[in-house]
Write a protein that holds these residues in place. Structure first.
Motif, PDB file in Angstrom:
ATOM      1  N   ILE A  38      27.693   4.703 -22.081  1.00 55.59           N
ATOM      2  CA  ILE A  38      27.275   6.013 -22.588  1.00 55.59           C
ATOM      3  C   ILE A  38      26.876   6.960 -21.461  1.00 55.59           C
ATOM      4  O   ILE A  38      26.944   8.182 -21.592  1.00 55.59           O
ATOM      5  N   LEU A  39      26.503   6.400 -20.311  1.00 52.73           N
ATOM      6  CA  LEU A  39      26.097   7.248 -19.186  1.00 52.73           C
ATOM      7  C   LEU A  39      27.277   8.006 -18.581  1.00 52.73           C
ATOM      8  O   LEU A  39      27.071   8.972 -17.842  1.00 52.73           O
ATOM      9  N   ASN A  40      28.498   7.579 -18.871  1.00 51.59           N
ATOM     10  CA  ASN A  40      29.650   8.370 -18.417  1.00 51.59           C
ATOM     11  C   ASN A  40      29.522   9.814 -18.887  1.00 51.59           C
ATOM     12  O   ASN A  40      29.752  10.757 -18.123  1.00 51.59           O
ATOM     13  N   LYS A  41      29.153   9.990 -20.151  1.00 51.64           N
ATOM     14  CA  LYS A  41      29.011  11.344 -20.704  1.00 51.64           C
ATOM     15  C   LYS A  41      27.782  12.045 -20.144  1.00 51.64           C
ATOM     16  O   LYS A  41      27.816  13.239 -19.830  1.00 51.64           O
ATOM     17  N   VAL A  42      26.686  11.304 -20.029  1.00 51.97           N
ATOM     18  CA  VAL A  42      25.455  11.895 -19.496  1.00 51.97           C
ATOM     19  C   VAL A  42      25.675  12.392 -18.072  1.00 51.97           C
ATOM     20  O   VAL A  42      25.155  13.435 -17.672  1.00 51.97           O
ATOM     21  N   PHE A  43      26.485  11.643 -17.303  1.00 53.85           N
ATOM     22  CA  PHE A  43      26.777  12.005 -15.913  1.00 53.85           C
ATOM     23  C   PHE A  43      28.000  12.907 -15.796  1.00 53.85           C
ATOM     24  O   PHE A  43      28.569  13.059 -14.718  1.00 53.85           O
ATOM     25  N   HIS A  44      28.446  13.477 -16.900  1.00 59.63           N
ATOM     26  CA  HIS A  44      29.574  14.404 -16.926  1.00 59.63           C
ATOM     27  C   HIS A  44      30.840  13.785 -16.327  1.00 59.63           C
ATOM     28  O   HIS A  44      31.626  14.451 -15.656  1.00 59.63           O
ATOM     29  N   ASN A  45      31.005  12.501 -16.591  1.00 62.77           N
ATOM     30  CA  ASN A  45      32.226  11.750 -16.238  1.00 62.77           C
ATOM     31  C   ASN A  45      32.521  11.711 -14.742  1.00 62.77           C
ATOM     32  O   ASN A  45      33.661  11.449 -14.341  1.00 62.77           O
ATOM     33  N   ILE A  46      31.512  11.891 -13.925  1.00 63.29           N
ATOM     34  CA  ILE A  46      31.744  11.730 -12.481  1.00 63.29           C
ATOM     35  C   ILE A  46      32.039  10.270 -12.151  1.00 63.29           C
ATOM     36  O   ILE A  46      32.618   9.956 -11.111  1.00 63.29           O
ATOM     37  N   THR A  47      31.657   9.372 -13.054  1.00 63.04           N
ATOM     38  CA  THR A  47      31.797   7.942 -12.815  1.00 63.04           C
ATOM     39  C   THR A  47      33.201   7.421 -13.116  1.00 63.04           C
ATOM     40  O   THR A  47      33.722   6.575 -12.379  1.00 63.04           O
ATOM     41  N   ASP A  48      33.811   7.914 -14.187  1.00 58.98           N
ATOM     42  CA  ASP A  48      35.092   7.349 -14.614  1.00 58.98           C
ATOM     43  C   ASP A  48      36.272   8.291 -14.386  1.00 58.98           C
ATOM     44  O   ASP A  48      37.375   8.040 -14.883  1.00 58.98           O
ATOM     45  N   THR A  49      36.067   9.381 -13.608  1.00 60.25           N
ATOM     46  CA  THR A  49      37.185  10.266 -13.248  1.00 60.25           C
ATOM     47  C   THR A  49      37.157  10.573 -11.747  1.00 60.25           C
ATOM     48  O   THR A  49      37.604  11.638 -11.323  1.00 60.25           O
ATOM     49  N   HIS A  50      36.633   9.633 -10.978  1.00 63.47           N
ATOM     50  CA  HIS A  50      36.422   9.925  -9.556  1.00 63.47           C
ATOM     51  C   HIS A  50      37.736  10.011  -8.772  1.00 63.47           C
ATOM     52  O   HIS A  50      37.832  10.773  -7.815  1.00 63.47           O
ATOM     53  N   VAL A  51      38.728   9.236  -9.179  1.00 60.50           N
ATOM     54  CA  VAL A  51      40.021   9.301  -8.491  1.00 60.50           C
ATOM     55  C   VAL A  51      40.618  10.698  -8.641  1.00 60.50           C
ATOM     56  O   VAL A  51      41.046  11.321  -7.654  1.00 60.50           O
ATOM     57  N   ALA A  52      40.620  11.219  -9.859  1.00 60.96           N
ATOM     58  CA  ALA A  52      41.127  12.581 -10.087  1.00 60.96           C
ATOM     59  C   ALA A  52      40.302  13.602  -9.315  1.00 60.96           C
ATOM     60  O   ALA A  52      40.841  14.583  -8.776  1.00 60.96           O
TER      61      ALA A  52
END
Length: 383
Positions: free
Chosen positions: A303-317
């Protein structure tokens, strides 16, 4: 695949542990940055002032509500519960403020709006609020993006080669030693990096993000470094006055605890984005920008992906197109995955397991023994 065209993303099965640790390709990729960009819908690169500000407003509404509840209701809780309530507040508020930090980071990349002056104004205010020297970090972080994966020129979390490992490292290569190292890294790592360039690129003299005349900055950047220092000093003075008025315990509970969580998550997120057994690093004989940008990994924080504005799961892009707003990064990531193929790395290992594994496995880098590519370095832990 045309300009702005969408590609169907085939269903992907969950990666096994072996797949997560499988090395990504290190040869020059069969695609170009232009080809990747051509596949992404053009609207993903459009920055909206209103859309960007909506996230600032949303984060501060949540942060204000948390602050209101903590300062108005915790005092009425029975004493054992109040001792538990403040750490919970510190963690939750710290997560929300990490999202604020991410938006300020986006300002530093000129991904907040089409107006550089607005990006810098918002970024300076938000980062100063979190005791971050905005321009100072903006410039060093920009060089990190320009030199990702380079052993000579990258700016942060530059892995050591085996010859550079300190003598005491072998005594820390055990569970108690790793726990101590991670605790120090997550609590003190960020302020030590800003003040003393710890874990940063080595310079020929003392380097600090607070020093306008240090080797990190050019002459034309020095005035903005002074502005960054002034922002941090202004907020520090405000905290001092609050401590005088309400007590240091009040400041530590309402602001210090959340800030500690922000700093810890910042270091954790950055560490796990660039530290993974499957990722290569390059010396000057092999490094190029595209391969370096691809030497990053997306992670899953739930759920923290959304809280962190997806900096965690879109870092490659993000490393490929750092001026893209975060609210378009998920769509872009889905589009580029089929193009990147094996060059795209995602690891869904739970974060607490991943950080322990990386601390154990990723101690230094070295080329493969007997390998033909001496300029490609991989993580190892045999001391």
């Amino acid at each position: 695949m045309g300009a702005g065209g969408r590609m169907a993303v085939p269903p992907t099965s969950k990666k096994s542990k072996a797949d997560n640790l499988k090395r990504v390709p290190h040869s020059k990729p069969p695609f170009t940055l232009g080809q990747i960009k051509k596949a992404i819908p053009p609207h993903c690169f459009q920055r909206s002032v209103l859309h960007s500000f909506s996230y600032v407003v949303y984060d501060f509404i949540i942060a204000s509500l948390l602050y209101y509840v903590a300062t108005n209701y915790f005092q009425h809780l029975p004493q054992p519960l109040s001792y538990l309530a403040w750490p919970i507040y510190g963690f939750v508020q710290g997560c929300v403020l990490t999202g604020v930090w991410v938006i300020a980071h986006e300002c530093g990349h000129h991904a907040f709006s089409d107006y550089q002056w607005l990006d810098d104004t918002v970024g300076l205010i938000l980062h100063s609020f979190l005791l971050v020297p905005y321009f100072s970090w903006k410039y060093s972080h920009g060089r990190h993006h320009s030199n990702t994966g380079s052993l000579e020129r990258d700016e942060v979390f530059v892995p050591k080669q085996k010859s550079g490992i300190q003598w005491y490292s072998k005594y820390l290569n055990n569970p108690p030693g790793r726990l101590l190292t991670l605790t120090i890294t997550l609590t003190l790592g960020w302020p030590l990096y800003l003040a003393f360039n710890v874990s940063g690129r080595p310079y020929d003299r003392f380097a600090s993000h607070y020093d306008p005349y240090g080797p990190i900055y050019s002459d034309r950047q020095r005035l903005q470094i002074f502005m960054s220092d002034a922002g941090v000093l202004a907020v520090s003075y405000g905290l001092y006055r609050l401590a005088m008025a309400k007590g240091i315990a009040w400041v530590l509970c309402t602001y210090g605890g959340p800030l500690l969580v922000v700093n810890g998550f910042l270091v954790l997120i950055t560490y796990l984005q660039h530290t993974h057994p499957s990722l290569p690093h390059y010396d000057s004989s092999e490094w190029d920008w595209l391969r370096g940008a691809l030497a990053t990994v997306d992670r899953d924080y739930g759920i923290l992906n959304k809280v962190f504005h997806n900096i965690t799961d879109t870092h490659v892009a993000h490393h490929l197109f750092s001026t893209m707003p975060h609210y378009h990064a998920m769509e872009a990531t889905k589009v580029i995955k089929p193009i990147l193929g094996d060059y795209y790395q995602f690891d869904g290992t739970p974060v607490y397991k991943a950080v322990w594994r990386e601390a154990k496995e990723c101690i230094y880098v070295e080329p493969d023994e007997g390998g033909q590519t001496k300029g490609v370095f991989w993580y190892n832990n045999k001391l």
